[in-house]
Design a protein around this motif. Sequence first.
Motif, PDB file in Angstrom:
ATOM      1  N   LEU A 145      -0.092 -48.171  22.668  1.00  0.00           N
ATOM      2  CA  LEU A 145       0.411 -49.291  21.860  1.00  0.00           C
ATOM      3  C   LEU A 145       1.936 -49.217  21.741  1.00  0.00           C
ATOM      4  O   LEU A 145       2.612 -50.250  21.753  1.00  0.00           O
ATOM      5  CB  LEU A 145      -0.229 -49.290  20.475  1.00  0.00           C
ATOM      6  N   THR A 146       2.478 -48.008  21.644  1.00  0.00           N
ATOM      7  CA  THR A 146       3.941 -47.858  21.591  1.00  0.00           C
ATOM      8  C   THR A 146       4.559 -48.446  22.846  1.00  0.00           C
ATOM      9  O   THR A 146       5.513 -49.236  22.774  1.00  0.00           O
ATOM     10  CB  THR A 146       4.329 -46.368  21.469  1.00  0.00           C
ATOM     11  N   ASP A 147       4.024 -48.058  23.994  1.00  0.00           N
ATOM     12  CA  ASP A 147       4.609 -48.535  25.252  1.00  0.00           C
ATOM     13  C   ASP A 147       4.467 -50.046  25.385  1.00  0.00           C
ATOM     14  O   ASP A 147       5.397 -50.737  25.806  1.00  0.00           O
ATOM     15  CB  ASP A 147       3.945 -47.838  26.453  1.00  0.00           C
ATOM     16  N   THR A 148       3.333 -50.578  25.020  1.00  0.00           N
ATOM     17  CA  THR A 148       3.074 -52.014  25.219  1.00  0.00           C
ATOM     18  C   THR A 148       3.864 -52.885  24.249  1.00  0.00           C
ATOM     19  O   THR A 148       4.483 -53.866  24.652  1.00  0.00           O
ATOM     20  CB  THR A 148       1.566 -52.316  25.037  1.00  0.00           C
ATOM     21  N   PHE A 149       3.840 -52.532  22.974  1.00  0.00           N
ATOM     22  CA  PHE A 149       4.393 -53.455  21.963  1.00  0.00           C
ATOM     23  C   PHE A 149       5.828 -53.133  21.544  1.00  0.00           C
ATOM     24  O   PHE A 149       6.477 -53.975  20.943  1.00  0.00           O
ATOM     25  CB  PHE A 149       3.495 -53.478  20.727  1.00  0.00           C
ATOM     26  N   PHE A 150       6.301 -51.930  21.815  1.00  0.00           N
ATOM     27  CA  PHE A 150       7.623 -51.557  21.301  1.00  0.00           C
ATOM     28  C   PHE A 150       8.599 -51.092  22.377  1.00  0.00           C
ATOM     29  O   PHE A 150       9.777 -51.424  22.309  1.00  0.00           O
ATOM     30  CB  PHE A 150       7.494 -50.461  20.228  1.00  0.00           C
ATOM     31  N   ARG A 151       8.156 -50.293  23.331  1.00  0.00           N
ATOM     32  CA  ARG A 151       9.107 -49.641  24.242  1.00  0.00           C
ATOM     33  C   ARG A 151       9.882 -50.655  25.085  1.00  0.00           C
ATOM     34  O   ARG A 151      11.107 -50.674  25.102  1.00  0.00           O
ATOM     35  CB  ARG A 151       8.378 -48.652  25.162  1.00  0.00           C
ATOM     36  N   ARG A 152       9.164 -51.536  25.763  1.00  0.00           N
ATOM     37  CA  ARG A 152       9.863 -52.470  26.664  1.00  0.00           C
ATOM     38  C   ARG A 152      10.667 -53.496  25.871  1.00  0.00           C
ATOM     39  O   ARG A 152      11.781 -53.851  26.241  1.00  0.00           O
ATOM     40  CB  ARG A 152       8.854 -53.151  27.599  1.00  0.00           C
ATOM     41  N   TYR A 153      10.094 -53.980  24.773  1.00  0.00           N
ATOM     42  CA  TYR A 153      10.797 -54.977  23.948  1.00  0.00           C
ATOM     43  C   TYR A 153      12.124 -54.382  23.440  1.00  0.00           C
ATOM     44  O   TYR A 153      13.177 -55.030  23.485  1.00  0.00           O
ATOM     45  CB  TYR A 153       9.910 -55.398  22.768  1.00  0.00           C
ATOM     46  N   THR A 154      12.062 -53.136  22.968  1.00  0.00           N
ATOM     47  CA  THR A 154      13.269 -52.484  22.445  1.00  0.00           C
ATOM     48  C   THR A 154      14.317 -52.323  23.536  1.00  0.00           C
ATOM     49  O   THR A 154      15.504 -52.563  23.316  1.00  0.00           O
ATOM     50  CB  THR A 154      12.904 -51.095  21.871  1.00  0.00           C
ATOM     51  N   LYS A 155      13.869 -51.920  24.714  1.00  0.00           N
ATOM     52  CA  LYS A 155      14.801 -51.724  25.828  1.00  0.00           C
ATOM     53  C   LYS A 155      15.503 -53.047  26.159  1.00  0.00           C
ATOM     54  O   LYS A 155      16.719 -53.110  26.341  1.00  0.00           O
ATOM     55  CB  LYS A 155      14.037 -51.190  27.042  1.00  0.00           C
ATOM     56  N   LYS A 156      14.707 -54.129  26.219  1.00  0.00           N
ATOM     57  CA  LYS A 156      15.289 -55.437  26.557  1.00  0.00           C
ATOM     58  C   LYS A 156      16.225 -55.909  25.444  1.00  0.00           C
ATOM     59  O   LYS A 156      17.312 -56.404  25.690  1.00  0.00           O
ATOM     60  CB  LYS A 156      14.181 -56.484  26.725  1.00  0.00           C
ATOM     61  N   MET A 157      15.768 -55.752  24.202  1.00  0.00           N
ATOM     62  CA  MET A 157      16.519 -56.303  23.064  1.00  0.00           C
ATOM     63  C   MET A 157      17.813 -55.529  22.829  1.00  0.00           C
ATOM     64  O   MET A 157      18.868 -56.115  22.605  1.00  0.00           O
ATOM     65  CB  MET A 157      15.618 -56.249  21.823  1.00  0.00           C
ATOM     66  N   TRP A 158      17.736 -54.209  22.851  1.00  0.00           N
ATOM     67  CA  TRP A 158      18.895 -53.394  22.440  1.00  0.00           C
ATOM     68  C   TRP A 158      19.503 -52.605  23.586  1.00  0.00           C
ATOM     69  O   TRP A 158      20.492 -51.903  23.387  1.00  0.00           O
ATOM     70  CB  TRP A 158      18.476 -52.416  21.325  1.00  0.00           C
ATOM     71  N   ASP A 159      18.866 -52.686  24.769  1.00  0.00           N
ATOM     72  CA  ASP A 159      19.277 -51.853  25.897  1.00  0.00           C
ATOM     73  C   ASP A 159      19.284 -50.379  25.485  1.00  0.00           C
ATOM     74  O   ASP A 159      20.199 -49.608  25.810  1.00  0.00           O
ATOM     75  CB  ASP A 159      20.667 -52.273  26.425  1.00  0.00           C
ATOM     76  N   MET A 160      18.276 -50.005  24.723  1.00  0.00           N
ATOM     77  CA  MET A 160      18.170 -48.613  24.265  1.00  0.00           C
ATOM     78  C   MET A 160      16.735 -48.128  24.441  1.00  0.00           C
ATOM     79  O   MET A 160      15.783 -48.906  24.296  1.00  0.00           O
ATOM     80  CB  MET A 160      18.545 -48.515  22.783  1.00  0.00           C
ATOM     81  N   ASP A 161      16.603 -46.837  24.745  1.00  0.00           N
ATOM     82  CA  ASP A 161      15.264 -46.242  24.801  1.00  0.00           C
ATOM     83  C   ASP A 161      14.853 -45.813  23.401  1.00  0.00           C
ATOM     84  O   ASP A 161      15.704 -45.434  22.580  1.00  0.00           O
ATOM     85  CB  ASP A 161      15.283 -45.027  25.734  1.00  0.00           C
ATOM     86  N   LEU A 162      13.548 -45.840  23.155  1.00  0.00           N
ATOM     87  CA  LEU A 162      13.063 -45.439  21.830  1.00  0.00           C
ATOM     88  C   LEU A 162      13.482 -44.011  21.508  1.00  0.00           C
ATOM     89  O   LEU A 162      13.702 -43.657  20.348  1.00  0.00           O
ATOM     90  CB  LEU A 162      11.532 -45.544  21.783  1.00  0.00           C
ATOM     91  N   GLU A 163      13.624 -43.191  22.543  1.00  0.00           N
ATOM     92  CA  GLU A 163      14.032 -41.795  22.342  1.00  0.00           C
ATOM     93  C   GLU A 163      15.458 -41.712  21.770  1.00  0.00           C
ATOM     94  O   GLU A 163      15.830 -40.700  21.175  1.00  0.00           O
ATOM     95  CB  GLU A 163      13.983 -41.015  23.663  1.00  0.00           C
ATOM     96  N   ASP A 164      16.246 -42.766  21.973  1.00  0.00           N
ATOM     97  CA  ASP A 164      17.637 -42.735  21.498  1.00  0.00           C
ATOM     98  C   ASP A 164      17.815 -43.452  20.157  1.00  0.00           C
ATOM     99  O   ASP A 164      18.940 -43.714  19.716  1.00  0.00           O
ATOM    100  CB  ASP A 164      18.559 -43.392  22.549  1.00  0.00           C
ATOM    101  N   ILE A 165      16.703 -43.831  19.538  1.00  0.00           N
ATOM    102  CA  ILE A 165      16.783 -44.538  18.249  1.00  0.00           C
ATOM    103  C   ILE A 165      16.234 -43.608  17.159  1.00  0.00           C
ATOM    104  O   ILE A 165      15.241 -42.885  17.384  1.00  0.00           O
ATOM    105  CB  ILE A 165      15.972 -45.853  18.317  1.00  0.00           C
TER     106      ILE A 165
END
Length: 378
Positions: A145-165
Amino acid sequence: MARILVVGCGFAGAVYARTLAEHGFDVHCIDQRPHIAGNAYDYVDENGVRVHKYGPHLFHTNNEKVFRWMTRFGAFVDYKHKVACRIEGGKLVPFPINRDTISQFFDAPLSDEASLEAFMARQRRDIAEPANAAEMLESKVGTTLTDTFFRRYTKKMWDMDLEDIHASVVQRVSVRFDRQDLYFPNDAIQVLPRDGYTALFGNILDHDRIRIELGVAFDKRMEKDYVFCFNSMAIDEYYDHAYGDLPYRSIRFHTEHRNTSDCDHWPVVNYTDMSPFTRETRWHNLPGHHVTPGPKVTVTVEEPCDYRDNNLERYYPVRTNDNKYGPLYERYAERAAADGGRLKFIGRCGTYQYLDMHQVINQSLSGVQKWLQTQKAA
Ligand SMILES: Cc1cc2nc3c(=O)[nH]c(=O)nc-3n(C[C@H](O)[C@H](O)[C@H](O)COP(=O)(O)OP(=O)(O)OC[C@H]3O[C@@H](n4cnc5c(N)ncnc54)[C@H](O)[C@@H]3O)c2cc1C
């Protein structure tokens, strides 16, 4: 009466202008754009659909004072926002994640909260002290669920990986165990202006003591003609980027025309795919937005980008894990405070913070009252 310059006809500028005019000041409002209403600007397009030019603006708050102030200038219709996510195969599931989301995503019959709890216990990763947003999310909703609903959206929106937030950013994300599908479940007031934001701003700024000039960019030489300037431009731009740039994320908006009959009821659909696009808005599904129904409707697709790749359109101040732009903003704010005798920065870009509309209105209502107090005292 004293002349005041207000730079920017968004919510910050409009609240200041109206309040100052009501207190007898002559206000000159300028905006470099050819329209009022700032980022809330909307218009009815060739399909008879009301479009918000800078992305969907949903008004939601628990602040009754702010809402009471707005209702002086227009009528509102109730609207409780809902969002779907498009998952692989094209299926639309509710977002934020609730029992229906999980059930439809995993194709698992989860008829009650207990069965969902047991299911989620198998999904979650056991991480005692999550070190970043990825670990925090995985500990709450699991890797899939993290990968599907948050990881890609975050990368596109903020150009950041979840690991860097920072983990705290997603601390409040959770799965709803019931079927509640509201996007803002905790806000008592959720409305849209019945006749659109632009008409609402037209009424706010309609005052004998307010003069509006559009398509006029601020120039420092203007200041000498006024006793005070309230300025909602980007604070680093005002100081010619003396200490460096305060960066923003921006969004390129792509317009599509679709057959009315092809659309379902969801107003906003988030994408979970690998494309550069984050979401689409089907405006006609918002109340009062299908102004003249016809065979086609308008859909806006959003593509986040750096503001330098979008004509310096500043939308979202960038917040990094190490808060590297906080001290930079503070340097500008300190300089502005030293210049404070005749100048105050207001609003989203003036104070370099992401603010929802109700927050900008609230800050501006109290900011202008404070300034009026200083005038009485002087
Ligand atoms: C994509 C997107 C979606 C959003 N959705 C929501 C939502 O659903 N709900 C919500 O509550 N909030 C939402 N917001 C936030 C909302 O847009 C802001 O709260 C609001 O616009 C802030 O008002 P403001 O007056 O500070 O800034 P703005 O609305 O940006 O107004 C500032 C004005 O100043 C003008 N200006 C800047 N520099 C100069 C200059 N040098 N000279 C002359 N004029 C200048 C600009 O042209 C602009 O019109 C959203 C924001 C974005 C970007």
